[in-house]
Design a protein around this motif. Structure first.
Motif, short mmCIF file in Angstrom:
data_model
loop_
_atom_site.label_atom_id
_atom_site.label_comp_id
_atom_site.label_asym_id
_atom_site.label_seq_id
_atom_site.Cartn_x
_atom_site.Cartn_y
_atom_site.Cartn_z
N ALA A 1 2.79 -11.48 -3.41
CA ALA A 1 3.45 -11.86 -2.14
C ALA A 1 2.49 -11.81 -0.96
O ALA A 1 2.69 -12.54 0.03
CB ALA A 1 4.64 -10.93 -1.88
N THR A 2 1.48 -10.97 -1.03
CA THR A 2 0.56 -10.81 0.12
C THR A 2 -0.88 -11.04 -0.31
O THR A 2 -1.73 -10.14 -0.23
CB THR A 2 0.72 -9.40 0.72
OG1 THR A 2 0.46 -8.43 -0.32
CG2 THR A 2 2.12 -9.18 1.28
N PRO A 3 -1.19 -12.21 -0.83
CA PRO A 3 -2.53 -12.44 -1.39
C PRO A 3 -3.66 -12.33 -0.37
O PRO A 3 -4.77 -11.96 -0.72
CB PRO A 3 -2.44 -13.86 -1.95
CG PRO A 3 -1.34 -14.52 -1.16
CD PRO A 3 -0.36 -13.43 -0.85
N ASP A 4 -3.37 -12.61 0.90
CA ASP A 4 -4.44 -12.58 1.88
C ASP A 4 -4.75 -11.19 2.40
O ASP A 4 -5.82 -10.97 2.99
CB ASP A 4 -4.07 -13.49 3.06
CG ASP A 4 -3.93 -14.94 2.65
OD1 ASP A 4 -4.64 -15.34 1.68
OD2 ASP A 4 -3.13 -15.67 3.26
N HIS A 5 -3.84 -10.26 2.22
CA HIS A 5 -4.02 -8.93 2.77
C HIS A 5 -4.07 -7.83 1.71
O HIS A 5 -4.51 -6.72 1.98
CB HIS A 5 -2.87 -8.61 3.76
CG HIS A 5 -2.74 -9.59 4.87
ND1 HIS A 5 -2.02 -10.77 4.75
CD2 HIS A 5 -3.24 -9.58 6.14
CE1 HIS A 5 -2.07 -11.44 5.88
NE2 HIS A 5 -2.82 -10.73 6.76
N PHE A 6 -3.61 -8.15 0.52
CA PHE A 6 -3.44 -7.10 -0.51
C PHE A 6 -4.76 -6.44 -0.88
O PHE A 6 -4.81 -5.26 -1.23
CB PHE A 6 -2.77 -7.70 -1.76
CG PHE A 6 -2.46 -6.68 -2.81
CD1 PHE A 6 -1.40 -5.80 -2.65
CD2 PHE A 6 -3.24 -6.58 -3.97
CE1 PHE A 6 -1.12 -4.84 -3.63
CE2 PHE A 6 -2.97 -5.63 -4.93
CZ PHE A 6 -1.89 -4.76 -4.77
N ALA B 1 3.43 -8.51 5.03
CA ALA B 1 2.07 -8.04 5.29
C ALA B 1 1.99 -6.90 6.31
O ALA B 1 1.27 -5.92 6.10
CB ALA B 1 1.21 -9.23 5.75
N PRO B 2 2.76 -6.96 7.43
CA PRO B 2 2.66 -5.83 8.39
C PRO B 2 3.12 -4.50 7.80
O PRO B 2 2.74 -3.43 8.28
CB PRO B 2 3.57 -6.27 9.54
CG PRO B 2 3.65 -7.76 9.42
CD PRO B 2 3.59 -8.05 7.96
N HIS B 3 3.94 -4.57 6.77
CA HIS B 3 4.48 -3.34 6.17
C HIS B 3 3.77 -2.99 4.87
O HIS B 3 4.26 -2.16 4.09
CB HIS B 3 5.98 -3.52 5.91
CG HIS B 3 6.73 -4.03 7.09
ND1 HIS B 3 7.03 -3.23 8.18
CD2 HIS B 3 7.23 -5.28 7.36
CE1 HIS B 3 7.69 -3.96 9.08
NE2 HIS B 3 7.83 -5.20 8.60
N LEU B 4 2.65 -3.61 4.61
CA LEU B 4 1.93 -3.41 3.34
C LEU B 4 1.53 -1.96 3.14
O LEU B 4 1.66 -1.41 2.05
CB LEU B 4 0.68 -4.32 3.30
CG LEU B 4 -0.13 -4.28 2.01
CD1 LEU B 4 0.71 -4.75 0.83
CD2 LEU B 4 -1.38 -5.19 2.14
N ASP B 5 1.09 -1.32 4.22
CA ASP B 5 0.65 0.07 4.10
C ASP B 5 1.80 0.96 3.67
O ASP B 5 1.65 1.83 2.80
CB ASP B 5 0.07 0.53 5.44
CG ASP B 5 -0.51 1.92 5.34
OD1 ASP B 5 -1.36 2.14 4.44
OD2 ASP B 5 -0.13 2.80 6.14
N ASP B 6 2.99 0.76 4.26
CA ASP B 6 4.16 1.57 3.89
C ASP B 6 4.57 1.31 2.44
O ASP B 6 4.90 2.24 1.69
CB ASP B 6 5.34 1.25 4.83
CG ASP B 6 5.05 1.67 6.26
OD1 ASP B 6 4.29 2.66 6.43
OD2 ASP B 6 5.55 1.02 7.17
N ALA B 7 4.54 0.03 2.05
CA ALA B 7 4.94 -0.32 0.68
C ALA B 7 4.00 0.32 -0.34
O ALA B 7 4.45 0.85 -1.38
CB ALA B 7 4.95 -1.84 0.52
#
Length: 721
Positions: free
Chosen positions: A40-45, A5-11
């Protein structure tokens, strides 16, 4: 997992680039990564999902079908775990993928794209968080796959839709409690009661119909043929679900169908007629007729008639019964059954105006539908239906609809408990002629009523003998010299055809003799008078041919023939001078018939006026006329012999002998043979005179053989007193 989640923006930033990579395999792998990232990141995606939708939609039309499938599946997951706002951005692209087609790749391959769209949309309808807000947008996409050309796709769409309906029904069980507890059977005339959509499916469509229909009605008129076809197919599925709830949307739906039934694409027309049939099944005739019939009155069209025919086909017999007379009477109105008799569209098929032909086919289909559905209930409207069929036969019978009209007449006769169409005409010939007679004073060759009259006369058969009081006055009025010449030619042609079979038509009841005086004096005499011009000559030819048909029909007694001979002989003798070979030939035959069938003593003056006119025809340019004239002279001489020469003097016969002897030296051997027979026939009158005349020319002829044969014949006769 969630540690990403912390790297979601980069991904997401990486995937935005790789989703547009030039290499197809990279794009496919990126789609898998995007879907995995969402799971993988349902709460932040959901905060970043919209960033991926743009690149995905840019790749959804990639030339490789595997990339397109991967993009569709990834989009399904991205939207599922992302923001519901993206649905509106995705749906237009998904709709285009329903037309995905790569023929060179084979059906099993390009099916994958449409199947992927179907699965994703079905999954959204089942699991999308905001699905209730998007039902009216997602339902059309899933239902569009019901008519996919690949059965596997259609079956999967049907299975998904059934699950969607059951889930929605479960979620709204309290709201549907009454309908579930008191569920009724399918409508009595449901087209497929065994596969009727479930309650949840029907309710979903009904509750969203007002939002879906405007878009479908718009797309059915789209300039892209594929869009029109899909929209028309979807409308059928929606109406099958909506059932009687479509009543509140009936006006725009019917307006759309009337427009779409004029489409050039057969698939569009086929689906629209199916939709119209469903309207007939689920909607009361009282309702749809109030909308369809006024439109037809205002602007008759082939598509309007096709819609009417289709709703009638789908309508239950019991529901249609009270309205049969209204429909039949409306179809019989001149502005509808003659609606496109003049058309300014110049598209032709085999020389026939295509729009006019389509109008005739649609009009006939309306009658066929009424007869097929109402069966015995249409007996009380058979006259109006006959009027329509007569009009179709008159205007379009020559274009190939004649056989179909005859089949419809046979069906109408069967439901009316009659043997065949002749029984129909026997029952309705009188009313049909009265229907047409009201306007006969204004008929011209271009009048539809003239064509209708021709159909009634030529198809009524023995029934004509029962309607002479209506038939003869119309003929007498329309065949006056002051009326349209072309119309008179047409009527004489029709009358000739009828008189050739007079025993089976006008004299079937043995009553034609009562009208013979009117026919001779008011029809034949005026039209046999000489007038200058080719048209007038053509009319005299037609009149002479018609008279010959009457005389040769065998319905006139000897006394009646004598009356006709006394009245018309001067006109027929004059007709021997006509320019038309047919007129001269027929006139010879008529004179011969006059002489053969009359047993009375002919007035000597009138009798002696005949042979000089016949002698002139021996110089005719036509060998056929010369032979006919010679044959008539034989009859004349035989008649003179029967009367013992009382009707002729020796001087006249001597002149006739001399003239005939000249033609024994004619270049045509057939004429020589005929003249020899004529001289033999008249030899008994004054045999000694004929011997002297023959011997006088014997040595003047180039070939004296015929003279010698005549002399030999004369030697066999008993000596003259």
């Amino acid at each position: 997992g969630s540690a990403l989640a912390p790297h979601l923006d980069d991904a997401v930033r990486v995937l935005r680039c790789t989703l547009l990579d030039p290499f197809a395999a990279v794009r496919r792998e990126s789609c898998d990564c995007a879907a995995a990232l969402a799971r993988a990141t349902p709460d932040h995606f959901h905060m970043q999902s919209e960033s991926l939708v743009g690149p995905l939609m840019q790749s959804i039309s990639h030339q490789h079908w595997k990339v397109r499938v991967a993009v569709i599946e990834a989009t399904g997951t991205v939207v599922q775990f992302g923001s519901g706002k993206s649905v509106d951005d995705v749906l237009p692209h998904f709709a285009q993928r329903l037309f995905d087609n790569v023929p060179q790749a084979g059906p099993l391959l390009y099916t994958q794209v449409r199947q992927a769209v179907t699965r994703v949309v079905g999954d959204w309808l089942l699991r999308l968080r905001d699905r209730y807000s998007f039902f009216h947008k997602l339902i059309p996409l899933l239902l569009s796959s019901f008519d996919d050309e690949i059965p596997e796709v259609a079956r999967e769409a049907a299975n998904l839709w059934e699950k969607v309906g059951l889930q929605w029904q479960t979620e709204n069980e309290e709201d549907l409690k009454d309908k579930l507890d008191f569920a009724g059977p399918p409508p009595a005339h449901h087209p497929s009661p065994g596969s009727r959509p479930g309650l949840g499916c029907r309710e979903l469509v009904f509750r969203n119909l007002s939002k879906i229909l405007p878009a479908i009605c718009h797309d059915i008129g789209d300039w892209v043929a594929g869009t029109r076809v899909k929209s028309a197919q979807l409308l059928v599925v929606l109406l099958l679900h909506a059932e009687d709830h479509v009543t509140q949307h009936l006006e725009p739906v019917l307006r759309t169908l009337q427009h779409a039934c004029a489409d050039e694409e057969r698939a569009v027309v086929s689906s629209c007629t199916r939709s119209a049939q469903l309207i007939g099944t689920f909607v009361s005739p009282e309702v749809f007729l109030k909308l369809i019939l006024p439109t037809l009155r205002k602007s008759p069209s082939p598509s309007g008639l096709l819609v009417l025919a289709s709703v009638i086909q789908g309508c239950p017999r019991e529901a249609l019964r009270p309205h049969v007379k209204v429909i039949a009477a409306e179809l019989a109105q001149a502005h509808i059954c003659q609606g496109l008799k003049t058309c300014h569209v110049h598209v032709t098929i085999d020389g026939v105006n295509a729009v006019q032909l389509l109008y005739g086919e649609s009009l006939l289909l309306c009658v066929q539908s009424v007869v097929a559905v109402s069966r015995e209930d249409c007996r009380g409207s058979s006259l109006q239906l006959m009027e329509v069929l007569v009009t179709v036969l008159a205007l379009w019978g020559a274009t190939g609809l004649g056989d179909k009209v005859q089949e419809t007449l046979a069906t109408l006769a069967a439901v009316a408990s009659m043997d065949d169409s002749l029984d129909l005409f026997r029952e309705h010939a009188g009313p049909l002629l009265e229907w047409l007679a009201g306007s006969h004073q204004a008929w011209t060759i271009h009048s539809t009523e003239l064509l209708q009259f021709d159909v009634v006369v030529t198809h009524s058969g023995p029934a004509l003998g029962e309607v002479l009081p209506q038939l003869v006055p119309v003929l007498r009025s329309c065949l006056q010299p002051t009326r349209d010449p072309s119309m008179r030619l047409r009527l004489f042609s029709t009358l000739t055809g009828v008189l050739l079979q007079a025993r089976e038509t006008v004299d079937s009841q043995g009553q034609f003799h009562a009208y013979l005086d009117t026919v001779i004096k008011d029809i034949f005499i005026p039209n046999l008078q000489w007038h200058a011009g080719r048209t007038a000559g053509a009319i005299r030819t037609a009149a002479v041919s018609c008279l010959w048909a009457l005389i040769s029909s065998g319905i006139l007694s000897n006394k009646q023939v004598q009356e006709v001979r006394g009245t018309l002989t001067p006109q027929i003798l004059t007709a021997l001078e006509e320019d038309s070979q047919m007129t001269r030939l027929t006139s010879c035959r008529i004179i011969s018939a006059f002489l053969k069938t009359s047993d009375d003593v002919i007035d000597p003056d009138k009798f002696m006026k005949i042979y000089p006119e016949l002698l002139k025809r021996l110089d005719d340019v036509s060998t056929e006329v010369r032979l006919a004239a010679t044959s008539t002279l034989v009859t004349w001489l035989e008649r003179a012999g029967k009367e013992g020469g009382k009707s002729c003097d020796q001087g006249s016969i001597q002149y006739l002998y001399r003239e005939l002897l000249v033609y024994l030296d004619d270049p045509e051997s057939t004429v020589q043979d005929a003249v020899l027979e004529a001289l033999k026939a008249g030899s008994a009158l004054f045999p000694n005179l004929l011997v002297r005349e023959t011997e006088a020319v014997l040595h003047k002829h180039r070939s004296p053989t015929y003279c010698e044969q005549l002399l030999q014949h004369l030697q066999t006769l008993p000596p003259a007193p």
